[in-house]
Design a protein around this motif. Structure first.
Motif, PDB file in Angstrom:
ATOM      1  N   GLY A  23      11.589 -13.106  88.635  1.00  0.00           N
ATOM      2  CA  GLY A  23      12.063 -11.872  87.983  1.00  0.00           C
ATOM      3  C   GLY A  23      11.196 -10.685  88.349  1.00  0.00           C
ATOM      4  O   GLY A  23      11.661  -9.567  88.453  1.00  0.00           O
ATOM      5  N   ALA A  24       9.909 -10.943  88.568  1.00  0.00           N
ATOM      6  CA  ALA A  24       9.009  -9.853  88.905  1.00  0.00           C
ATOM      7  C   ALA A  24       9.335  -9.270  90.261  1.00  0.00           C
ATOM      8  O   ALA A  24       9.214  -8.081  90.488  1.00  0.00           O
ATOM      9  CB  ALA A  24       7.571 -10.333  88.855  1.00  0.00           C
ATOM     10  N   GLU A  25       9.761 -10.111  91.187  1.00  0.00           N
ATOM     11  CA  GLU A  25      10.118  -9.607  92.515  1.00  0.00           C
ATOM     12  C   GLU A  25      11.352  -8.718  92.434  1.00  0.00           C
ATOM     13  O   GLU A  25      11.430  -7.702  93.100  1.00  0.00           O
ATOM     14  CB  GLU A  25      10.375 -10.775  93.462  1.00  0.00           C
ATOM     15  CG  GLU A  25       9.114 -11.463  93.909  1.00  0.00           C
ATOM     16  CD  GLU A  25       9.430 -12.557  94.887  1.00  0.00           C
ATOM     17  OE1 GLU A  25      10.016 -12.248  95.936  1.00  0.00           O
ATOM     18  OE2 GLU A  25       9.103 -13.705  94.587  1.00  0.00           O
ATOM     19  N   ILE A  26      12.329  -9.092  91.638  1.00  0.00           N
ATOM     20  CA  ILE A  26      13.553  -8.301  91.516  1.00  0.00           C
ATOM     21  C   ILE A  26      13.257  -6.977  90.827  1.00  0.00           C
ATOM     22  O   ILE A  26      13.825  -5.955  91.155  1.00  0.00           O
ATOM     23  CB  ILE A  26      14.635  -9.094  90.746  1.00  0.00           C
ATOM     24  CG1 ILE A  26      15.081 -10.272  91.583  1.00  0.00           C
ATOM     25  CG2 ILE A  26      15.814  -8.208  90.398  1.00  0.00           C
ATOM     26  CD1 ILE A  26      16.063 -11.173  90.894  1.00  0.00           C
ATOM     27  N   ARG A  27      12.337  -6.986  89.900  1.00  0.00           N
ATOM     28  CA  ARG A  27      12.033  -5.773  89.142  1.00  0.00           C
ATOM     29  C   ARG A  27      11.005  -4.895  89.828  1.00  0.00           C
ATOM     30  O   ARG A  27      10.632  -3.869  89.300  1.00  0.00           O
ATOM     31  CB  ARG A  27      11.567  -6.142  87.754  1.00  0.00           C
ATOM     32  CG  ARG A  27      12.683  -6.807  86.977  1.00  0.00           C
ATOM     33  CD  ARG A  27      12.329  -7.047  85.582  1.00  0.00           C
ATOM     34  NE  ARG A  27      13.444  -7.754  84.967  1.00  0.00           N
ATOM     35  CZ  ARG A  27      13.408  -8.249  83.784  1.00  0.00           C
ATOM     36  NH1 ARG A  27      12.323  -8.147  83.066  1.00  0.00           N
ATOM     37  NH2 ARG A  27      14.440  -8.876  83.282  1.00  0.00           N
ATOM     38  N   SER A  28      10.582  -5.234  90.966  1.00  0.00           N
ATOM     39  CA  SER A  28       9.631  -4.414  91.697  1.00  0.00           C
ATOM     40  C   SER A  28      10.299  -3.064  92.012  1.00  0.00           C
ATOM     41  O   SER A  28      11.458  -3.004  92.410  1.00  0.00           O
ATOM     42  CB  SER A  28       9.222  -5.108  92.990  1.00  0.00           C
ATOM     43  OG  SER A  28       8.518  -4.218  93.817  1.00  0.00           O
ATOM     44  N   VAL A  29       9.570  -1.985  91.821  1.00  0.00           N
ATOM     45  CA  VAL A  29      10.103  -0.643  92.040  1.00  0.00           C
ATOM     46  C   VAL A  29      10.559  -0.467  93.477  1.00  0.00           C
ATOM     47  O   VAL A  29      11.595   0.130  93.747  1.00  0.00           O
ATOM     48  CB  VAL A  29       9.035   0.416  91.672  1.00  0.00           C
ATOM     49  CG1 VAL A  29       9.504   1.804  92.049  1.00  0.00           C
ATOM     50  CG2 VAL A  29       8.693   0.346  90.210  1.00  0.00           C
ATOM     51  N   ARG A  30       9.820  -1.003  94.390  1.00  0.00           N
ATOM     52  CA  ARG A  30      10.144  -0.833  95.805  1.00  0.00           C
ATOM     53  C   ARG A  30      11.404  -1.592  96.207  1.00  0.00           C
ATOM     54  O   ARG A  30      12.055  -1.247  97.161  1.00  0.00           O
ATOM     55  CB  ARG A  30       8.981  -1.282  96.659  1.00  0.00           C
ATOM     56  CG  ARG A  30       7.800  -0.380  96.521  1.00  0.00           C
ATOM     57  CD  ARG A  30       6.712  -0.764  97.467  1.00  0.00           C
ATOM     58  NE  ARG A  30       5.575   0.110  97.269  1.00  0.00           N
ATOM     59  CZ  ARG A  30       4.334  -0.280  97.316  1.00  0.00           C
ATOM     60  NH1 ARG A  30       4.046  -1.524  97.583  1.00  0.00           N
ATOM     61  NH2 ARG A  30       3.372   0.579  97.125  1.00  0.00           N
ATOM     62  N   LYS A  31      11.702  -2.645  95.494  1.00  0.00           N
ATOM     63  CA  LYS A  31      12.819  -3.497  95.889  1.00  0.00           C
ATOM     64  C   LYS A  31      14.111  -3.156  95.143  1.00  0.00           C
ATOM     65  O   LYS A  31      15.158  -3.654  95.505  1.00  0.00           O
ATOM     66  CB  LYS A  31      12.462  -4.961  95.632  1.00  0.00           C
ATOM     67  CG  LYS A  31      11.193  -5.391  96.307  1.00  0.00           C
ATOM     68  CD  LYS A  31      11.476  -6.331  97.391  1.00  0.00           C
ATOM     69  CE  LYS A  31      10.116  -6.723  97.978  1.00  0.00           C
ATOM     70  NZ  LYS A  31      10.191  -7.442  99.139  1.00  0.00           N
ATOM     71  N   SER A  35      20.438   3.205  93.015  1.00  0.00           N
ATOM     72  CA  SER A  35      21.425   3.388  91.944  1.00  0.00           C
ATOM     73  C   SER A  35      20.863   3.000  90.578  1.00  0.00           C
ATOM     74  O   SER A  35      21.336   3.476  89.553  1.00  0.00           O
ATOM     75  CB  SER A  35      22.689   2.589  92.247  1.00  0.00           C
ATOM     76  OG  SER A  35      22.378   1.203  92.331  1.00  0.00           O
ATOM     77  N   ASP A  36      19.819   2.126  90.550  1.00  0.00           N
ATOM     78  CA  ASP A  36      19.194   1.764  89.271  1.00  0.00           C
ATOM     79  C   ASP A  36      18.483   2.954  88.634  1.00  0.00           C
ATOM     80  O   ASP A  36      18.215   2.946  87.445  1.00  0.00           O
ATOM     81  CB  ASP A  36      18.194   0.619  89.468  1.00  0.00           C
ATOM     82  CG  ASP A  36      18.884  -0.712  89.708  1.00  0.00           C
ATOM     83  OD1 ASP A  36      20.123  -0.766  89.587  1.00  0.00           O
ATOM     84  OD2 ASP A  36      18.176  -1.693  90.022  1.00  0.00           O
ATOM     85  N   TYR A  37      18.172   3.955  89.421  1.00  0.00           N
ATOM     86  CA  TYR A  37      17.422   5.100  88.920  1.00  0.00           C
ATOM     87  C   TYR A  37      18.302   6.333  88.690  1.00  0.00           C
ATOM     88  O   TYR A  37      17.808   7.414  88.442  1.00  0.00           O
ATOM     89  CB  TYR A  37      16.285   5.449  89.889  1.00  0.00           C
ATOM     90  CG  TYR A  37      15.321   4.293  90.049  1.00  0.00           C
ATOM     91  CD1 TYR A  37      14.404   3.995  89.050  1.00  0.00           C
ATOM     92  CD2 TYR A  37      15.357   3.499  91.174  1.00  0.00           C
ATOM     93  CE1 TYR A  37      13.543   2.926  89.180  1.00  0.00           C
ATOM     94  CE2 TYR A  37      14.498   2.427  91.318  1.00  0.00           C
ATOM     95  CZ  TYR A  37      13.587   2.148  90.319  1.00  0.00           C
ATOM     96  OH  TYR A  37      12.749   1.091  90.448  1.00  0.00           O
ATOM     97  N   SER A  38      19.601   6.184  88.774  1.00  0.00           N
ATOM     98  CA  SER A  38      20.490   7.336  88.590  1.00  0.00           C
ATOM     99  C   SER A  38      20.375   7.923  87.188  1.00  0.00           C
ATOM    100  O   SER A  38      20.522   9.126  86.995  1.00  0.00           O
ATOM    101  CB  SER A  38      21.937   6.961  88.901  1.00  0.00           C
ATOM    102  OG  SER A  38      22.379   5.969  87.996  1.00  0.00           O
TER     103      SER A  38
END
Length: 163
Positions: A23-31, A35-38
């Motif tokens: 889960g930490a890899e998926i939630r990494s800001v770089r990855k 669209s998650d930041y819209s």
């Protein structure tokens, strides 16, 4: 049984740690996809009103206004037989006072008024311009002193001494 319990707990701990790291890899800001930041763009976190930015719209181009060609000045004409004796200039009134050789009474024309087919067009400081059928005429104040003197005569030197 104790060994089996320990093995189960260890396997559970490993499974949990693997799921946490996954889960930490998926939630990494770089990855994460942009669209998650819209939501942050649409409702900025640190903006006091939390309003979305206003989209830039180019203003309508201003219409180009061309100045009409100025009317050509009428050709010079022989001035009427009037004498300019006064001028009144203000923000509201521009007029000139004239006399004629035939009539001793003075008459006044405001800008735009006519007499004897002459129309007063411009009132300057020392000159007026009149438009008539033959063209444009200018009248200035006369250099000749008519009537009485405007200033009292200077006293004559009676001392007999010239200076």
């Amino acid at each position: 049984m104790m060994i089996l319990l320990r093995a189960t707990i260890m396997l559970s701990a490993i499974a949990v740690s693997l799921s946490l790291s996954f889960g930490a890899e998926i939630r990494s800001v770089r990855k994460r996809p942009v669209s998650d930041y819209s939501a942050l763009r649409d409702l900025p976190l640190f903006s006091p009103d939390r309003a979305a930015p206003v989209a830039f719209v180019a203003p309508e181009p201003e219409p180009v206004v061309t100045q009409p060609e100025p009317e050509p000045e009428p050709p010079p004409a022989a001035a009427p037989d009037w004498q300019l004796v006064g001028i009144v200039r203000s923000e509201k009134v521009n007029s000139a006072i004239f006399t004629t050789s035939a009539d001793m009474a003075a008459f006044t024309l405001r800008t735009g008024e006519s007499r004897e087919s002459w129309t007063l067009k411009e009132v300057g400081q020392f000159e007026v311009k009149l438009d008539g059928a033959g063209g444009r005429a200018s009248l200035r104040f006369s250099d000749q002193v008519s009537g009485g003197q405007m200033f009292p005569p200077e006293p004559a030197d009676t001392s007999g001494e010239g200076g």
